[in-house]
Each structure stands twice: as structure tokens, then as C-alpha cells.
Design an enzyme around this catalytic site. Sequence first.
Site, PDB file in Angstrom:
ATOM      1  N   ARG A  46       0.829  -1.205   0.000  1.00  0.00           N
ATOM      2  CA  ARG A  46       0.000   0.000   0.000  1.00  0.00           C
ATOM      3  C   ARG A  46       0.867   1.260   0.000  1.00  0.00           C
ATOM      4  NH1 ARG A  46      -1.375   1.712   4.588  1.00  0.00           N
ATOM      5  NH2 ARG A  46      -1.880  -0.293   5.502  1.00  0.00           N
ATOM      6  N   TYR A  98     -17.467  17.483 -14.376  1.00  0.00           N
ATOM      7  CA  TYR A  98     -17.842  16.071 -14.458  1.00  0.00           C
ATOM      8  C   TYR A  98     -18.850  15.730 -13.362  1.00  0.00           C
ATOM      9  CZ  TYR A  98     -17.431  11.039 -13.701  1.00  0.00           C
ATOM     10  OH  TYR A  98     -17.717   9.715 -13.491  1.00  0.00           O
ATOM     11  N   ASP A 169      -8.239  19.650 -13.865  1.00  0.00           N
ATOM     12  CA  ASP A 169      -8.532  18.320 -14.393  1.00  0.00           C
ATOM     13  C   ASP A 169      -8.222  18.363 -15.892  1.00  0.00           C
ATOM     14  OD1 ASP A 169      -9.685  16.043 -15.525  1.00  0.00           O
ATOM     15  OD2 ASP A 169     -11.367  16.009 -14.122  1.00  0.00           O
ATOM     16  N   LYS A 194      -9.389   7.148 -19.020  1.00  0.00           N
ATOM     17  CA  LYS A 194      -9.746   7.658 -20.341  1.00  0.00           C
ATOM     18  C   LYS A 194      -8.558   7.553 -21.304  1.00  0.00           C
ATOM     19  CE  LYS A 194     -13.678   8.775 -18.344  1.00  0.00           C
ATOM     20  NZ  LYS A 194     -13.453   8.611 -16.898  1.00  0.00           N
TER      21      LYS A 194
END
Length: 385
Positions: A46, A98, A169, A194
Site C-alpha cells: 500500500r 464532471y 482536471d 480515459k
Amino acid sequence: MKIDSLIVKGIDAKDNPDHAVVPPIYLATTYVQEDLHDFQSYAYARGGNPTRNNLEHLFSKIEQADYAYAFASGMAAVSAVFSLLHSGDKVLLNNNVYGGTYRYASNLFRDRGINYELVHDFNDLTAEDLDDDVAALYVETPSNPLLRVADIQRLAAVAHQKGKLLIVDNTFLTAYYQNPLALGADVVLYSATKYLSGHADVLAGLVATNQESIAVKLKFLQNTLGGILSPTDSYALIRGIKTLSVRLDRQEENTDRIIKFFSTHPGIEHLYYPGSFSREEKAIQERQASGHGSVISIRLTPEYDQDRFVAALSLFDLAVSLGGVESLICQPATMTHESFDADLQQKIGITKGLLRLAIGIENGEDLLEDLTQALDKAKQKKHLE
């Protein structure tokens, strides 16, 4: 080195023990230490993983960033960035942001004592508009789904004049077309699901910054919240990034042809793409980006039936998301921005008549033929009733 060569070259083979051109996938969750006084770089997966760190190193080079972090999804990246805020802070968001980002702000900020405000046009924002409680400006440019363009360099100057953060973004363009950090942004983030992945088979988020104080917090949040990207997904994202430039070249080429086609077609009432809103936004887009990407939105004229148009398409799948090699179409009001209530959708312009197209790498002529026949059927069948 040009960015397209950097993207393909990616990770130096000398950075792994066997000098493999493709970096290995490390699946281990824990790592052996030499002794109680000499701990190595990796202890628990992690906190750090060699494959994920290879991806983060590659991403930092592409973004010209000092620090980069990979997360399990775009929203995990957004959540980590929003976790930089504190109770009493306020964040400004562009109004057609978004839907997942808006859902986070409208549902979770209040419990954390954070406020937000939707900004209609960031290009009108001045330093005088920034109250003392504003901690950050969060902007998508181009925005989703109306493709509005905001001046990153000017917003950075406005934000920094008042000691605020500018978060960008950059999902729609990637560093291949636009580099927000070089334009003054403090943080850049992505839904790497994306374009960076490019094949609709990986959920991922990426965040980069040049500020050490922010980087320390992001690393802490990545480790503490645990929304990390797995080794196999990190490897898949490295592989996807290697073809980013050739995919985007083909996608933008196809998009240019479709924009030209839609611009003169009688069935298109309104066409949205980066720079289409005004001369000012067109000039900003050309100044701060080397391309406009491959997402556009349209509204059909009343003479054309929207449902039949979508149903008649064969190469454009009805699905959310974007940035993959395949072309997609969706209705933002019901599929990506359903978290906006009806009144807000109406005010912003994200109504059911708006369709968003994500252009893929198929043959350009085939895409134009598909759109042509679907529009023909949408009108012809409407007239038969």
C-alpha cells in the site's frame, strides 16, 4: 526529447534488475528487510510498489512534474485532492464539471464543513471575486460536457495573487496537448481510465504537482486512505500510455473531419467543441493547447429524432466514458451528469437534447458514413409518422 518520444520510450530498462524493456509486475504485498536498522525502500504494497512507482515516474516525466501519484480510479484521485481541503474552506468549480466530481462536492463537502460554488465562466473571474474562505479553484478545461475553455495561466495568476490553489482536471487533453503545471497550476489530475489508458480496460487516477508540501500530503493520503492502483493495472496503464500519441493523432484527425461534417449538416442545431463558445475561448485554446482532443457534443434540430439517431448508429456505442480506441455516444443528462438536479441541468445547458460523442480511432470515412446514415434515418422516419 519531444513528448511523443518520451511517451513511447517511457521507462529506462536500466531501472529494473534484469534491464527488461517492459518493466516487471511485482505482486508482492510485503518485502523482506535486511535488519532492524536498515530498511529498504519497499515494506508494504500500500505504501509503495515497484510497478506502481514505475508508472508514477513515467507520468511525472510526461507531466514535467516533480511528484506524481497513482490511484485506483479517477474519483479516487479527485477524493485525494479534495482531502487537501479543511473545514471552513470553499472551492470554486466550473458549472459543467464532471458529474462524479459534482456528486462528491454536493454530497460530501457539507459533512466536512467545506463549501463550494459553481462558476459560470472562469474567464470572468478576478482576484476581487475570491473571498478569504476560498481555498482552491478547481477547473476542467475543456469542460465536460460543454467543452468550455478556461485560461489556465490567467487563473493561476488570479489564484496565486490571493494565495489560493489552482487545481486542473486535464483528462480531456493530457500532457500531449496541454500542460497545466507549466501554465502555473498547482495540481493536475486525471481520470487515467480515459485517454492515458486508452483501451477501456483499466480504472485509474493520476495526480501530479511540483510543490513538495502538497506532494507530502498526497503521499500520506494515498497510503492512509488506501485507494492505490494495483500492480497489474499499473502495468496496463504503462502499456496504454506508450500508444497515447499515435491514438490521439488519429482521434483528433477523425474529430476534425466530424466537426467539419457537423458544421454544415442541417440536422445539427448546435455543435460544441473546445473554442466553439466564443472567439475569446478559441484564442485561449490555441494559446494554451496544441490540440483540441476528440470529445464533442451536439444538439439535433427538431426535425431529427434523437432516439432514432442514436439507435441507428453502428460504430458509435451508447455508453459512458471516453478516450478509448472505440467511438462512443451518450446523453450526459441521464448518463454522466444525472447527479445535477433538473433545474441546474436546465440552467447550465446539460439537457436531454445534448449528446456527447467521444471519437475513436476507426476509419474516418466509416465514422462519417455511420453518422450520415443515422441522421438520414432520424429525419426520414420522423417524416413518415
